[in-house]
Design a protein around this motif. Structure first.
Motif, PDB file in Angstrom:
ATOM      1  N   LEU A 143       0.822  -1.224   0.000  1.00  0.00           N
ATOM      2  CA  LEU A 143       0.000   0.000   0.000  1.00  0.00           C
ATOM      3  C   LEU A 143       0.847   1.261   0.000  1.00  0.00           C
ATOM      4  CD1 LEU A 143      -2.700  -1.129   2.588  1.00  0.00           C
ATOM      5  CD2 LEU A 143      -2.813  -1.218   0.100  1.00  0.00           C
ATOM      6  N   VAL A 144       2.010   1.177  -0.658  1.00  0.00           N
ATOM      7  CA  VAL A 144       2.896   2.344  -0.720  1.00  0.00           C
ATOM      8  C   VAL A 144       2.191   3.539  -1.360  1.00  0.00           C
ATOM      9  CG1 VAL A 144       5.047   3.212  -1.706  1.00  0.00           C
ATOM     10  CG2 VAL A 144       4.951   0.909  -0.740  1.00  0.00           C
ATOM     11  N   MET A 145       1.313   3.272  -2.309  1.00  0.00           N
ATOM     12  CA  MET A 145       0.645   4.359  -3.030  1.00  0.00           C
ATOM     13  C   MET A 145      -0.158   5.258  -2.098  1.00  0.00           C
ATOM     14  SD  MET A 145      -2.108   4.078  -6.092  1.00  0.00           S
ATOM     15  CE  MET A 145      -1.185   2.724  -6.800  1.00  0.00           C
ATOM     16  N   ILE A 146      -0.748   4.691  -1.037  1.00  0.00           N
ATOM     17  CA  ILE A 146      -1.531   5.504  -0.102  1.00  0.00           C
ATOM     18  C   ILE A 146      -0.652   6.573   0.538  1.00  0.00           C
ATOM     19  CG2 ILE A 146      -2.904   5.471   2.007  1.00  0.00           C
ATOM     20  CD1 ILE A 146      -4.308   4.237  -0.354  1.00  0.00           C
ATOM     21  N   GLY A 147       0.520   6.171   0.989  1.00  0.00           N
ATOM     22  CA  GLY A 147       1.435   7.137   1.590  1.00  0.00           C
ATOM     23  C   GLY A 147       1.913   8.182   0.600  1.00  0.00           C
ATOM     24  N   VAL A 148       2.202   7.760  -0.639  1.00  0.00           N
ATOM     25  CA  VAL A 148       2.685   8.704  -1.653  1.00  0.00           C
ATOM     26  C   VAL A 148       1.608   9.741  -1.982  1.00  0.00           C
ATOM     27  CG1 VAL A 148       3.441   8.916  -4.050  1.00  0.00           C
ATOM     28  CG2 VAL A 148       4.337   7.087  -2.611  1.00  0.00           C
ATOM     29  N   GLU A 189      14.270  -3.973  -9.982  1.00  0.00           N
ATOM     30  CA  GLU A 189      12.960  -4.268 -10.556  1.00  0.00           C
ATOM     31  C   GLU A 189      11.844  -3.921  -9.582  1.00  0.00           C
ATOM     32  OE1 GLU A 189      13.133  -8.348 -11.565  1.00  0.00           O
ATOM     33  OE2 GLU A 189      14.267  -8.050 -13.429  1.00  0.00           O
ATOM     34  N   ASN A 190      12.043  -4.266  -8.311  1.00  0.00           N
ATOM     35  CA  ASN A 190      11.034  -3.950  -7.304  1.00  0.00           C
ATOM     36  C   ASN A 190      10.825  -2.446  -7.185  1.00  0.00           C
ATOM     37  OD1 ASN A 190      10.094  -3.335  -4.434  1.00  0.00           O
ATOM     38  ND2 ASN A 190       9.815  -5.551  -4.519  1.00  0.00           N
ATOM     39  N   PHE A 191      11.927  -1.711  -7.166  1.00  0.00           N
ATOM     40  CA  PHE A 191      11.833  -0.251  -7.057  1.00  0.00           C
ATOM     41  C   PHE A 191      11.156   0.342  -8.288  1.00  0.00           C
ATOM     42  CE2 PHE A 191      13.669   3.870  -8.238  1.00  0.00           C
ATOM     43  CZ  PHE A 191      13.248   4.635  -7.152  1.00  0.00           C
ATOM     44  N   THR A 192      11.534  -0.121  -9.473  1.00  0.00           N
ATOM     45  CA  THR A 192      10.958   0.414 -10.706  1.00  0.00           C
ATOM     46  C   THR A 192       9.458   0.178 -10.764  1.00  0.00           C
ATOM     47  OG1 THR A 192      13.046  -0.032 -11.845  1.00  0.00           O
ATOM     48  CG2 THR A 192      11.107   0.368 -13.205  1.00  0.00           C
ATOM     49  N   ARG A 193       9.028  -1.012 -10.359  1.00  0.00           N
ATOM     50  CA  ARG A 193       7.599  -1.320 -10.378  1.00  0.00           C
ATOM     51  C   ARG A 193       6.822  -0.416  -9.403  1.00  0.00           C
ATOM     52  NH1 ARG A 193       8.269  -6.132  -9.661  1.00  0.00           N
ATOM     53  NH2 ARG A 193       8.074  -6.244  -7.401  1.00  0.00           N
ATOM     54  N   ASN A 194       7.318  -0.307  -8.181  1.00  0.00           N
ATOM     55  CA  ASN A 194       6.631   0.531  -7.188  1.00  0.00           C
ATOM     56  C   ASN A 194       6.647   2.002  -7.584  1.00  0.00           C
ATOM     57  OD1 ASN A 194       6.039  -1.664  -5.554  1.00  0.00           O
ATOM     58  ND2 ASN A 194       7.903  -1.439  -4.328  1.00  0.00           N
ATOM     59  N   ALA A 195       7.819   2.493  -7.995  1.00  0.00           N
ATOM     60  CA  ALA A 195       7.953   3.913  -8.322  1.00  0.00           C
ATOM     61  C   ALA A 195       7.135   4.273  -9.555  1.00  0.00           C
ATOM     62  CB  ALA A 195       9.419   4.266  -8.541  1.00  0.00           C
ATOM     63  N   LEU A 200       2.705   7.792 -11.415  1.00  0.00           N
ATOM     64  CA  LEU A 200       1.546   8.156 -12.221  1.00  0.00           C
ATOM     65  C   LEU A 200       0.514   8.906 -11.382  1.00  0.00           C
ATOM     66  CD1 LEU A 200      -0.177   8.004 -14.791  1.00  0.00           C
ATOM     67  CD2 LEU A 200      -0.964   5.747 -14.025  1.00  0.00           C
ATOM     68  N   PHE A 201       0.195   8.369 -10.215  1.00  0.00           N
ATOM     69  CA  PHE A 201      -0.793   9.020  -9.363  1.00  0.00           C
ATOM     70  C   PHE A 201      -0.247  10.306  -8.745  1.00  0.00           C
ATOM     71  CE2 PHE A 201      -2.286   4.674  -9.652  1.00  0.00           C
ATOM     72  CZ  PHE A 201      -3.665   4.836  -9.788  1.00  0.00           C
ATOM     73  N   LEU A 202       1.046  10.303  -8.440  1.00  0.00           N
ATOM     74  CA  LEU A 202       1.657  11.531  -7.935  1.00  0.00           C
ATOM     75  C   LEU A 202       1.563  12.642  -8.965  1.00  0.00           C
ATOM     76  CD1 LEU A 202       3.405  13.077  -5.884  1.00  0.00           C
ATOM     77  CD2 LEU A 202       5.413  12.073  -6.965  1.00  0.00           C
ATOM     78  N   TRP A 203       1.812  12.312 -10.228  1.00  0.00           N
ATOM     79  CA  TRP A 203       1.724  13.307 -11.298  1.00  0.00           C
ATOM     80  C   TRP A 203       0.301  13.886 -11.380  1.00  0.00           C
ATOM     81  CZ3 TRP A 203      -1.136  13.644 -15.805  1.00  0.00           C
ATOM     82  CH2 TRP A 203      -0.713  14.574 -16.749  1.00  0.00           C
TER      83      TRP A 203
END
Length: 438
Positions: A143-148, A189-195, A200-203
């Motif tokens: 759920l990293v996206m929630i924090g971002v 790969e893990n970082f690229t996928r998460n970032a 996209l949502f941050l933008w």
């Protein structure tokens, strides 16, 4: 027992739903009263995103709870409760605050939610091996996206990007540190996928906030332009009316006086001169101009007058709850704007202090009953009693204008070394009771 005593009194229906609604309305009014005035577009975007992120994050936390229970089966219950509360506890608060409070408080709570989720990711680490034994990806890494998104609402774009890099890198780095079979390529790969997903949502959030701010700037510019156009039109009308008066009355009076000879002025010429003087006096505040300014136009008119003198003067507006009822005649806005502009000019001429920058600001408070305008600087100041009588900047251009304006009043306070405070008031029909309501 009497017959009447055996009859049960009718039971009143419970009023608790209505009381809860009243309590909610009062709470919303109390919180929003601190942010009175029309909401800016950028602030509206922040509140809407705060509400969505708070609700979605809360729902995600509830849906993740069974998975968290499974993954934390070997973790002490108190540690699980602390981790869960720290990671998700601010999200429902963010949703509620976004409904009832202003954008500043929403951003503060969103920042707390973002930091809370990052802290939750850190609190998972002491029991990382126990949690990783359960099938599936660790819940704190899903759920990293929630924090971002919360960080994008709370902070500037660069700070949100830094938060994104840290949170997106944490899962891969944790795997690399904890397990020897994790390769650098899998971390990348893990970082690229998460970032990539979070970026996209941050933008979207960053550009929505920027669009709201751009709308606010354009609205302000449009308001200033409209006020400037209205002021120019008013001045042109006054100039045309004054020119007609000079042509029809003043010149004819002078012509009759020149024809009367040196033997004295006739009664007709004297009477005509008296009428002409009355007409000239009436031109100061003529009621012929029926143009009315609403609250936004009146404030824009004053802001344009100040920034025409110096664009560096800070202009702040406080609005009452019923400021939309304000209707200010152009014949009143002109003298008020002129007095305010003269106060700014006087400060620029005489309030300078060697070695430091003098701060100048205008605060306009708008209510249904009128306007309260305060100009203040922290410059050299002066002693009112020492101002020469032939200096008309204060006595005529500021205080004189306000005394002659129906419903107007003006005050100047200053002392050497303590700056200057100029207070200008205008009340509709002479009433300024509502002006101080903020």
């Amino acid at each position: 027992m009497s017959a009447t005593s055996s009859v049960e009194a009718p039971r009143r229906p419970a009023l608790w739903p209505q009381r809860l609604r009243d309590l909610w309305s009062v709470s919303v009014s109390l919180v929003r009263s601190r942010n009175a005035g029309p909401e800016l577009g950028a602030d509206r975007v922040v509140r809407r995103f705060g509400l969505v992120i708070g609700l979605v994050g809360t729902i995600a936390a509830v849906l993740e709870l069974p998975e968290i229970i499974v993954q934390h089966r070997s973790v002490p219950l108190i540690w699980t409760m602390i981790t869960y509360t720290v990671a998700f506890g601010m999200l429902p608060v963010l949703a509620v605050v976004s409904l009832i409070a202003g954008a500043r408080l929403v951003r503060a709570v969103a920042g707390a939610a973002a930091l809370g989720y990052l802290a939750g990711m850190a609190l998972v680490m002491p029991y990382y091996y126990e949690i990783a034994e359960a099938p599936g990806l660790i819940w704190a890494h899903r759920l990293v996206m929630i924090g971002v998104l919360a960080a994008a609402v709370a902070w500037r774009p660069w700070a949100a990007v830094v938060y994104l890099v840290v949170t997106a890198a944490t899962p891969g780095v944790a795997l690399y540190v904890m397990f020897d079979d994790t390769t650098v390529l899998s971390v990348v790969e893990n970082f690229t996928r998460n970032a990539g997903l979070c970026l996209l949502f941050l933008w979207c959030v960053v550009h929505a906030r920027a669009a709201g701010a751009r709308v606010d700037r354009e609205s302000l510019i449009a308001g200033d332009r409209a006020a400037a156009v209205a002021g120019t039109a008013a001045r042109e009308r006054e100039r045309a009316r004054f020119a007609v008066l000079i042509h029809d009355a003043v010149l004819s009076t002078l012509l009759d006086a020149s024809r009367s000879g040196s033997g004295g002025t006739s009664v007709v010429v004297r009477e005509q001169a008296r009428r002409t003087l009355d007409q000239l006096d009436a031109t100061r505040f003529s009621g012929a101009d029926t143009g009315l300014l609403d609250a936004s136009s009146a404030v824009g008119f004053l802001r344009a007058a100040v920034h025409e003198v110096n664009v560096g003067v800070e202009f702040t507006v406080h609005r009452g709850g019923n400021e939309n009822e304000l209707r200010m005649p152009l014949s009143a806005a002109g003298p008020l704007a002129g007095a305010l502009a003269e106060a700014v000019r006087n400060s620029l001429r005489h309030a300078g202090v060697p070695g430091r920058r003098v701060r100048r600001e205008v605060t306009a408070t708008v209510g249904a009953g009128g306007l309260l305008v305060v100009f203040q600087d922290d410059g050299a100041g002066f002693d009112r009693s020492s101002v020469p009588a032939d200096r008309l900047g204060i006595s005529a251009s500021i205080l004189g204008r306000m005394r002659q304006l129906p419903g107007g009043a003006g005050f100047v306070e200053s002392a050497p070394g303590q700056g200057t405070l100029v207070t200008l008031m205008w009340g509709n029909a002479g009433s300024v009771d509502d002006v101080g309501e903020t």
